[in-house]
Design an enzyme around this catalytic site. Structure first.
Site, PDB file in Angstrom:
ATOM      1  N   CYS A  79       0.833  -1.207   0.000  1.00 46.43           N
ATOM      2  CA  CYS A  79       0.000   0.000   0.000  1.00 46.43           C
ATOM      3  C   CYS A  79       0.863   1.251   0.000  1.00 46.43           C
ATOM      4  O   CYS A  79       1.868   1.331   0.700  1.00 46.43           O
ATOM      5  CB  CYS A  79      -0.903  -0.020   1.226  1.00 46.43           C
ATOM      6  SG  CYS A  79      -1.961   1.430   1.359  1.00 46.43           S
ATOM      7  N   CYS A  82       1.203   3.963   3.742  1.00 45.72           N
ATOM      8  CA  CYS A  82       2.194   3.918   4.826  1.00 45.72           C
ATOM      9  C   CYS A  82       3.559   3.526   4.270  1.00 45.72           C
ATOM     10  O   CYS A  82       3.657   2.707   3.381  1.00 45.72           O
ATOM     11  CB  CYS A  82       1.815   2.864   5.859  1.00 45.72           C
ATOM     12  SG  CYS A  82       0.360   3.278   6.811  1.00 45.72           S
ATOM     13  N   CYS A 161      -8.467   0.112   6.880  1.00 47.27           N
ATOM     14  CA  CYS A 161      -7.120   0.653   7.021  1.00 47.27           C
ATOM     15  C   CYS A 161      -6.759   0.836   8.501  1.00 47.27           C
ATOM     16  O   CYS A 161      -7.577   1.307   9.298  1.00 47.27           O
ATOM     17  CB  CYS A 161      -7.092   2.003   6.307  1.00 47.27           C
ATOM     18  SG  CYS A 161      -5.675   3.008   6.673  1.00 47.27           S
ATOM     19  N   TYR A 313      -3.476  31.086   4.383  1.00 45.74           N
ATOM     20  CA  TYR A 313      -3.835  29.688   4.120  1.00 45.74           C
ATOM     21  C   TYR A 313      -4.656  29.172   5.306  1.00 45.74           C
ATOM     22  O   TYR A 313      -4.326  28.170   5.922  1.00 45.74           O
ATOM     23  CB  TYR A 313      -2.602  28.797   3.929  1.00 45.74           C
ATOM     24  CG  TYR A 313      -1.577  29.306   2.952  1.00 45.74           C
ATOM     25  CD1 TYR A 313      -1.634  28.928   1.606  1.00 45.74           C
ATOM     26  CD2 TYR A 313      -0.553  30.161   3.351  1.00 45.74           C
ATOM     27  CE1 TYR A 313      -0.690  29.389   0.707  1.00 45.74           C
ATOM     28  CE2 TYR A 313       0.389  30.629   2.461  1.00 45.74           C
ATOM     29  CZ  TYR A 313       0.322  30.241   1.140  1.00 45.74           C
ATOM     30  OH  TYR A 313       1.266  30.683   0.262  1.00 45.74           O
ATOM     31  N   ASP A 383       0.438  28.704   6.824  1.00 44.02           N
ATOM     32  CA  ASP A 383       0.275  27.240   6.891  1.00 44.02           C
ATOM     33  C   ASP A 383      -0.018  26.731   5.484  1.00 44.02           C
ATOM     34  O   ASP A 383      -1.127  26.276   5.200  1.00 44.02           O
ATOM     35  CB  ASP A 383      -0.880  26.922   7.860  1.00 44.02           C
ATOM     36  CG  ASP A 383      -1.073  25.425   8.056  1.00 44.02           C
ATOM     37  OD1 ASP A 383      -0.260  24.638   7.547  1.00 44.02           O
ATOM     38  OD2 ASP A 383      -2.052  25.044   8.725  1.00 44.02           O
ATOM     39  N   CYS A 410       3.785  21.368   6.211  1.00 43.06           N
ATOM     40  CA  CYS A 410       3.639  19.914   6.084  1.00 43.06           C
ATOM     41  C   CYS A 410       4.700  19.364   5.129  1.00 43.06           C
ATOM     42  O   CYS A 410       4.639  18.208   4.738  1.00 43.06           O
ATOM     43  CB  CYS A 410       2.236  19.556   5.610  1.00 43.06           C
ATOM     44  SG  CYS A 410       1.772  20.371   4.092  1.00 43.06           S
TER      45      CYS A 410
HETATM   46  N1  SAH Z   1      -4.519  26.474   8.460  1.00 38.17           N
HETATM   47  C1  SAH Z   1      -5.551  25.558   8.038  1.00 38.17           C
HETATM   48  C2  SAH Z   1      -5.374  25.013   6.617  1.00 38.17           C
HETATM   49  C3  SAH Z   1      -3.996  24.608   6.202  1.00 38.17           C
HETATM   50  S1  SAH Z   1      -3.913  23.632   4.733  1.00 38.17           S
HETATM   51  C4  SAH Z   1      -5.673  24.412   9.021  1.00 38.17           C
HETATM   52  O1  SAH Z   1      -4.777  24.168   9.824  1.00 38.17           O
HETATM   53  O2  SAH Z   1      -6.710  23.746   9.026  1.00 38.17           O
HETATM   54  C5  SAH Z   1      -3.528  24.771   3.487  1.00 38.17           C
HETATM   55  C6  SAH Z   1      -4.715  25.568   2.993  1.00 38.17           C
HETATM   56  O3  SAH Z   1      -4.230  26.464   2.014  1.00 38.17           O
HETATM   57  C7  SAH Z   1      -5.815  24.774   2.329  1.00 38.17           C
HETATM   58  O4  SAH Z   1      -7.036  25.107   2.936  1.00 38.17           O
HETATM   59  C8  SAH Z   1      -5.797  25.239   0.869  1.00 38.17           C
HETATM   60  O5  SAH Z   1      -7.075  25.277   0.288  1.00 38.17           O
HETATM   61  C9  SAH Z   1      -5.215  26.615   0.994  1.00 38.17           C
HETATM   62  N2  SAH Z   1      -4.504  27.187  -0.164  1.00 38.17           N
HETATM   63  C10 SAH Z   1      -3.795  26.556  -1.128  1.00 38.17           C
HETATM   64  N3  SAH Z   1      -3.195  27.433  -1.934  1.00 38.17           N
HETATM   65  C11 SAH Z   1      -3.508  28.677  -1.474  1.00 38.17           C
HETATM   66  C12 SAH Z   1      -3.160  30.009  -1.873  1.00 38.17           C
HETATM   67  N4  SAH Z   1      -2.374  30.226  -2.916  1.00 38.17           N
HETATM   68  N5  SAH Z   1      -3.647  31.018  -1.145  1.00 38.17           N
HETATM   69  C13 SAH Z   1      -4.451  30.822  -0.071  1.00 38.17           C
HETATM   70  N6  SAH Z   1      -4.801  29.584   0.339  1.00 38.17           N
HETATM   71  C14 SAH Z   1      -4.351  28.525  -0.337  1.00 38.17           C
END
Ligand code: SAH
Length: 454
Positions: A79, A82, A161, A313, A383, A410
């Site tokens: 898979c 993981c 899973c 984000y 983020d 991430c």
């Molecule tokens: N801080 C939030 C989401 C983080 S994930 C949490 O912890 O839940 C990253 C996010 O960025 C996603 O929701 C995605 O839709 C958004 N995203 C991706 N590209 C982007 C961009 N260029 N500008 C703004 N947001 C964006």
């Protein structure tokens, strides 16, 4: 010595690559072997050879590593989900710490990295609150669902899973048996024909609410009402929706949701705050660790009540609302309109009035607002998805000169690249804390604090 394809080699695995593969050497030749664990002595068959390195397939574990452990899932090796199930959880945490440090050193050019100990999980299995199961047929023509094998789109059949919730199986059993009963065809990527592409399941860990979203290459599923009444019998079912995706690409979700039953969202809680989450919105997959991750981000933001904060984000406003409890005002930016609808509603249901949310790209909204109104920030939180921040955004952040930047990442490789940019332009890396959101996989979340240099 030169090696060729199909040669058998004996290796001691001394290191672990960023994708979790074992790395060993023989006569100056480096071999990368999937499924080999650091500390193993193994026999491998060379499957691809370059001059100084090659790739091998694990043939036999001659002497198992003391860090080797028995995977809980029978499909762990095939898979693609993981990569580290055969490595003890303690060593997984060491691997992830080294991965972050390695990227910061090699890509970021940092030395003396201010690392805090990684925040590990208490129970590294059954933590995921979300899964997207592809549907297809096996060689015998049976309808199957499970996960893609590593690097391919071959489906490894598995409805249970080891990282997911037990309810997944019940949902999948019911959807597949409905498909069998009414001759509903799974989608075929090669031909673009067939109806059912993916089954998305999401679970509110603290509320026990369950969401099912069927991703279809069409607008309707035959005998919809019967499928709904079957799924409704599952305890906690709150939201049943359809997502239409007729495009021939690898993107799982299309952009429209149609409600079949219940609500088009589920609610979950992190700390004291409730969040509504729609199928199109991003939400962290590991709820227990998310609480620790956000607590760390909040600690790094060091808010005392009079700060203006930007949360870039922001998704459904998770971090924004966490920060809003301690700040004067928080502004969130996010590209997915449905997520911003959730964020506004989430502020409202929690009685939080000191936030404002913008739909758009962070790299467009922030420069625009800065240019237009000369907006100001004491703290900026970012983020981003795996590809990291756009350079235009980083540039605007540097121009805005916030006291602190909290970077939640991430992907430690793009994190290292972005930190390098910021630290060459007046910021200093103060703290780095890896958080394990994804046990058994090679992925790792990291929170960093940067301060303006005096
Ligand atoms: N801080 C939030 C989401 C983080 S994930 C949490 O912890 O839940 C990253 C996010 O960025 C996603 O929701 C995605 O839709 C958004 N995203 C991706 N590209 C982007 C961009 N260029 N500008 C703004 N947001 C964006």
């Amino acid at each position: 010595m030169e090696f060729r394809k199909n040669d058998l080699v004996t290796l001691e695995i001394e290191d672990c690559g960023v994708d979790g593969e074992g790395i060993g050497k023989t006569d100056g030749f480096t071999v990368f072997v999937k499924d080999a664990v650091i500390g193993d002595t193994i026999k491998a068959k060379i499957i691809k050879a370059k001059k100084h390195y090659g790739y091998g397939r694990l043939v036999e574990v001659i002497k198992p590593s003391p860090y080797r452990t028995k995977p809980r899932c029978a499909f762990a090796r095939q898979c693609g989900g993981c990569q580290l199930q055969a490595l003890s959880y303690d060593r997984q945490l060491v691997f992830k710490t080294n991965k972050v440090r390695g990227h910061l050193e090699r890509i970021g050019g940092f030395t003396d990295i201010p690392m805090e100990p990684i925040i590990g999980m208490d129970e590294p299995y059954h933590y995921r609150n979300k899964a997207q199961f592809p549907v297809g047929r096996n060689k015998e023509g049976k309808i199957i669902t499970g996960f893609y094998a590593g690097r391919t789109h071959t489906i490894i059949e598995n409805r249970d899973c080891a990282l997911g919730i037990p309810q997944n199986k019940e949902v999948l059993d019911r959807v597949i048996s409905h498909m069998e009963k009414y001759n509903i065809e799974p989608y075929n990527e090669m031909t673009g024909q067939g109806l059912v592409r993916h089954i998305l399941i999401r679970y509110g860990y603290f509320t026990k609410e369950l969401m099912v979203c069927l991703i279809l290459n069409g607008n309707k599923i035959p005998r919809e009402e019967l499928l709904v009444s079957s799924l409704r019998e599952i305890h906690g079912m709150t939201s049943i929706t359809i997502n239409v995706n007729k495009k021939r690409n690898n993107v799982i979700l299309g952009d429209k949701i149609r409600l079949l039953w219940g609500q088009d969202y589920i609610t979950d809680k992190i700390g004291d705050i409730s969040y509504q989450i729609s199928p199109l919105s991003f939400y962290q997959v590991n709820p227990r660790q998310t609480q620790k991750l956000y607590a760390k981000a909040l600690e790094y933001a060091d808010l005392h009540g009079d700060e203006t904060v930007w949360d870039l984000y922001c998704g459904i406003g998770t971090i924004s609302l966490f920060l809003a409890q301690k700040a004067k005002f928080v502004r969130g930016v996010e590209i997915v309109p449905e997520a911003i609808e959730n964020a506004r509603e989430n502020a409202r249901i929690n009685g939080i009035t000191n936030t404002q949310f913008y739909v758009g790209k962070a790299e467009e909204v922030l420069p625009r607002e800065y240019e237009k109104t000369g907006i100001y920030a004491d703290v900026i939180v970012v983020d981003p998805p795996r590809k990291g921040c756009d350079e235009v955004l980083l540039q605007t952040m540097v121009e805005m000169q916030p006291e602190r930047i909290v970077y939640v990442s991430c992907d430690s490789a793009t994190l290292a690249r972005d930190l390098k940019y910021l630290c060459q332009r007046g910021y200093e890396l103060k703290k780095v804390c890896p958080v394990d959101q994804f046990g058994m996989t090679v992925h790792v979340e990291t929170v960093c604090l940067l301060s303006k240099k005096l």
